[in-house]
Scaffold this motif. Structure first.
Motif, mmCIF file in Angstrom:
data_model
loop_
_atom_site.group_PDB
_atom_site.id
_atom_site.type_symbol
_atom_site.label_atom_id
_atom_site.label_comp_id
_atom_site.label_asym_id
_atom_site.label_seq_id
_atom_site.Cartn_x
_atom_site.Cartn_y
_atom_site.Cartn_z
ATOM 1 N N THR A 22 42.647 59.689 -46.295
ATOM 2 C CA THR A 22 42.522 58.871 -47.491
ATOM 3 C C THR A 22 42.720 57.408 -47.136
ATOM 4 O O THR A 22 43.704 57.053 -46.489
ATOM 5 N N ILE A 24 42.673 53.529 -48.880
ATOM 6 C CA ILE A 24 42.686 52.729 -50.101
ATOM 7 C C ILE A 24 42.634 51.264 -49.682
ATOM 8 O O ILE A 24 43.631 50.716 -49.218
ATOM 9 N N LYS A 42 32.729 51.747 -46.816
ATOM 10 C CA LYS A 42 32.311 53.122 -47.107
ATOM 11 C C LYS A 42 30.999 53.450 -46.409
ATOM 12 O O LYS A 42 30.806 54.563 -45.931
ATOM 13 N N ASP A 49 38.027 59.654 -46.906
ATOM 14 C CA ASP A 49 38.183 59.871 -48.341
ATOM 15 C C ASP A 49 38.562 58.534 -48.967
ATOM 16 O O ASP A 49 39.735 58.173 -49.009
ATOM 17 N N TRP A 50 37.569 57.787 -49.421
ATOM 18 C CA TRP A 50 37.787 56.449 -49.948
ATOM 19 C C TRP A 50 38.243 56.508 -51.398
ATOM 20 O O TRP A 50 37.667 57.208 -52.211
ATOM 21 N N ARG A 51 39.277 55.753 -51.711
ATOM 22 C CA ARG A 51 39.792 55.639 -53.071
ATOM 23 C C ARG A 51 39.594 54.202 -53.544
ATOM 24 O O ARG A 51 39.441 53.302 -52.729
ATOM 25 N N PRO A 52 39.616 53.983 -54.855
ATOM 26 C CA PRO A 52 39.429 52.609 -55.360
ATOM 27 C C PRO A 52 40.503 51.666 -54.822
ATOM 28 O O PRO A 52 41.672 52.032 -54.741
ATOM 29 N N LEU A 68 50.909 54.607 -55.838
ATOM 30 C CA LEU A 68 50.023 55.423 -54.986
ATOM 31 C C LEU A 68 50.613 56.775 -54.672
ATOM 32 O O LEU A 68 51.549 57.091 -54.235
#
Length: 68
Positions: A22, A24, A42, A49-52, A68
């Motif tokens: 992940t 962020i 990205k 696993d890209w998060r905002p 988080l």
């Protein structure tokens, strides 16, 4: 960095296997958001696993990190 990630970030992603990890993205710039830079990252490294992400300004980093 003109709405682009710093080259050191791109170099890091090219040299480490972060598949399934992940990520962020965040920035401390006072001018531009992270959306364009995050989209570019990205594209370069879609296996993560890209998060905002978030633009952090004037002391809101600690409060944001706790969420988080």
């Amino acid at each position: 960095w003109g709405h682009q990630p710093a080259m050191v970030v791109c170099t890091f992603l090219e040299n480490y296997d972060l598949s399934g990890k992940t990520i962020i993205p965040f920035a401390t710039s006072g001018g531009s958001g992270v959306e364009n830079a995050a989209a570019h990252l990205k594209e370069l490294y879609p296996a993560a696993d890209w998060r905002p992400g978030k633009l952090l300004r004037r002391g809101n980093a600690a409060a944001w990190a706790k969420t988080l």
